[in-house]
Design a protein around this motif. Structure first.
Motif, short mmCIF file in Angstrom:
data_model
loop_
_atom_site.label_atom_id
_atom_site.label_comp_id
_atom_site.label_asym_id
_atom_site.label_seq_id
_atom_site.Cartn_x
_atom_site.Cartn_y
_atom_site.Cartn_z
N MET A 146 0.97 -0.98 0.05
CA MET A 146 0.04 -0.17 0.08
C MET A 146 0.67 1.35 -0.18
SD MET A 146 -2.60 1.48 3.07
CE MET A 146 -1.54 1.24 4.32
N SER A 147 0.33 1.99 -0.64
CA SER A 147 1.34 3.47 -0.61
C SER A 147 0.25 4.50 -0.31
CB SER A 147 1.78 3.64 -1.96
OG SER A 147 0.90 3.80 -3.28
N ILE A 148 0.69 5.47 0.42
CA ILE A 148 0.15 6.86 0.50
C ILE A 148 0.80 7.93 0.10
CG2 ILE A 148 -0.69 8.17 2.56
CD1 ILE A 148 -0.84 5.69 4.34
N PHE A 149 0.42 8.78 -0.57
CA PHE A 149 0.76 9.84 -1.12
C PHE A 149 0.38 11.17 -0.44
CE2 PHE A 149 -0.81 7.01 -4.44
CZ PHE A 149 0.59 6.73 -5.08
N GLY A 150 1.38 12.12 -0.16
CA GLY A 150 1.13 13.54 0.56
C GLY A 150 1.60 14.59 -0.38
N GLU A 151 0.82 15.83 0.02
CA GLU A 151 1.51 16.94 -0.81
C GLU A 151 1.82 17.83 0.38
OE1 GLU A 151 -0.26 20.72 -3.57
OE2 GLU A 151 -1.64 19.29 -2.71
N LYS A 152 3.28 18.29 -0.05
CA LYS A 152 3.82 19.24 1.22
C LYS A 152 3.44 20.63 0.79
CE LYS A 152 7.83 16.49 1.32
NZ LYS A 152 9.55 16.52 1.35
N LEU A 153 3.51 21.33 2.06
CA LEU A 153 3.12 22.82 2.11
C LEU A 153 3.60 23.51 0.92
CD1 LEU A 153 3.37 23.65 5.75
CD2 LEU A 153 1.32 23.35 4.66
N ASN A 154 4.69 23.39 0.30
CA ASN A 154 5.42 23.93 -0.80
C ASN A 154 4.69 23.38 -2.34
OD1 ASN A 154 6.89 21.43 -1.30
ND2 ASN A 154 8.93 22.19 -0.81
N GLY A 155 3.92 22.39 -2.14
CA GLY A 155 3.37 22.11 -3.29
C GLY A 155 4.11 20.66 -3.86
N ASN A 156 5.07 20.47 -3.29
CA ASN A 156 5.72 18.94 -4.01
C ASN A 156 4.92 17.95 -3.26
OD1 ASN A 156 7.51 20.45 -5.48
ND2 ASN A 156 9.27 20.80 -3.91
N LEU A 163 1.76 15.22 -9.08
CA LEU A 163 1.27 13.82 -8.44
C LEU A 163 1.64 12.48 -9.49
CD1 LEU A 163 -0.25 12.57 -6.23
CD2 LEU A 163 -2.46 13.42 -7.51
N SER A 164 1.38 12.61 -10.83
CA SER A 164 1.55 11.55 -11.76
C SER A 164 2.77 11.10 -11.53
CB SER A 164 1.42 11.95 -13.13
OG SER A 164 2.20 12.94 -13.64
N THR A 165 4.00 11.77 -11.34
CA THR A 165 5.44 11.28 -11.23
C THR A 165 5.49 10.58 -9.88
OG1 THR A 165 6.10 13.10 -12.37
CG2 THR A 165 8.00 11.91 -11.00
N VAL A 166 4.94 10.97 -8.74
CA VAL A 166 4.94 10.26 -7.40
C VAL A 166 4.27 8.97 -7.49
CG1 VAL A 166 3.18 11.51 -6.19
CG2 VAL A 166 5.19 10.58 -4.98
N LYS A 167 3.20 8.92 -8.30
CA LYS A 167 2.36 7.77 -8.14
C LYS A 167 3.32 6.69 -9.10
CE LYS A 167 -2.34 9.40 -8.09
NZ LYS A 167 -3.43 9.62 -8.61
N SER A 168 3.86 7.18 -10.40
CA SER A 168 4.88 6.22 -11.10
C SER A 168 5.92 5.53 -10.12
CB SER A 168 5.36 7.16 -12.19
OG SER A 168 4.28 7.31 -13.15
N GLU A 169 6.59 6.60 -9.36
CA GLU A 169 7.54 6.02 -8.72
C GLU A 169 7.26 5.06 -7.51
OE1 GLU A 169 11.06 6.66 -9.12
OE2 GLU A 169 10.38 7.64 -10.90
N ALA A 170 6.07 5.31 -6.89
CA ALA A 170 5.57 4.28 -6.03
C ALA A 170 5.35 3.26 -6.60
CB ALA A 170 4.40 5.23 -5.19
N LYS A 171 4.40 3.00 -7.70
CA LYS A 171 4.28 1.89 -8.51
C LYS A 171 5.43 0.88 -8.74
CE LYS A 171 -0.04 3.24 -10.56
NZ LYS A 171 -0.50 3.64 -11.96
N ARG A 172 6.69 1.83 -9.25
CA ARG A 172 7.93 1.25 -9.58
C ARG A 172 8.48 0.57 -8.32
NH1 ARG A 172 9.81 2.84 -13.42
NH2 ARG A 172 9.53 5.27 -13.27
N VAL A 217 5.29 -1.97 -12.03
CA VAL A 217 5.83 -1.72 -13.27
C VAL A 217 7.28 -2.14 -13.47
CG1 VAL A 217 4.06 0.21 -13.64
CG2 VAL A 217 6.29 0.80 -12.67
N SER A 218 7.77 -2.23 -14.72
CA SER A 218 9.00 -2.34 -14.91
C SER A 218 9.85 -1.34 -14.90
CB SER A 218 9.25 -3.37 -16.00
OG SER A 218 8.79 -2.59 -17.40
N ASN A 219 11.15 -1.43 -14.76
CA ASN A 219 12.02 -0.08 -14.67
C ASN A 219 12.32 0.31 -16.03
OD1 ASN A 219 12.11 -0.20 -11.87
ND2 ASN A 219 13.87 -1.59 -11.75
#
Length: 60
Positions: free
Chosen positions: A1-11, A44-53, A58-60
């Motif tokens: 399971m992965s949990i995504f979070g947004e930091k105060l600076n928008g990252n 958000l799309s990049t952080v989701k891709s990295e978590a899936k990897r 997903v393959s590298n």
């Protein structure tokens, strides 16, 4: 399971948890254990891709 979070600076970042049964004989139950965390990503799309990897979905 992965949990995504947004930091105060928008990252964005993520944390990965796995169901852990390693202590079942001692405590009689499983628990969520943190098994990894990600860096800082600009969207958000990049952080989701990295978590899936990281989860091996997903393959590298």
């Amino acid at each position: 399971m992965s949990i995504f979070g947004e930091k105060l600076n928008g990252n964005y970042t993520y944390v990965i948890y796995s169901w852990d049964l390693s202590e079942y004989d001692y405590i009689g139950e499983g628990f969520w254990s943190c098994t990894g965390s990600g860096g800082t990503y600009s969207d958000l799309s990049t952080v989701k891709s990295e978590a899936k990897r990281e989860l091996g979905l997903v393959s590298n």
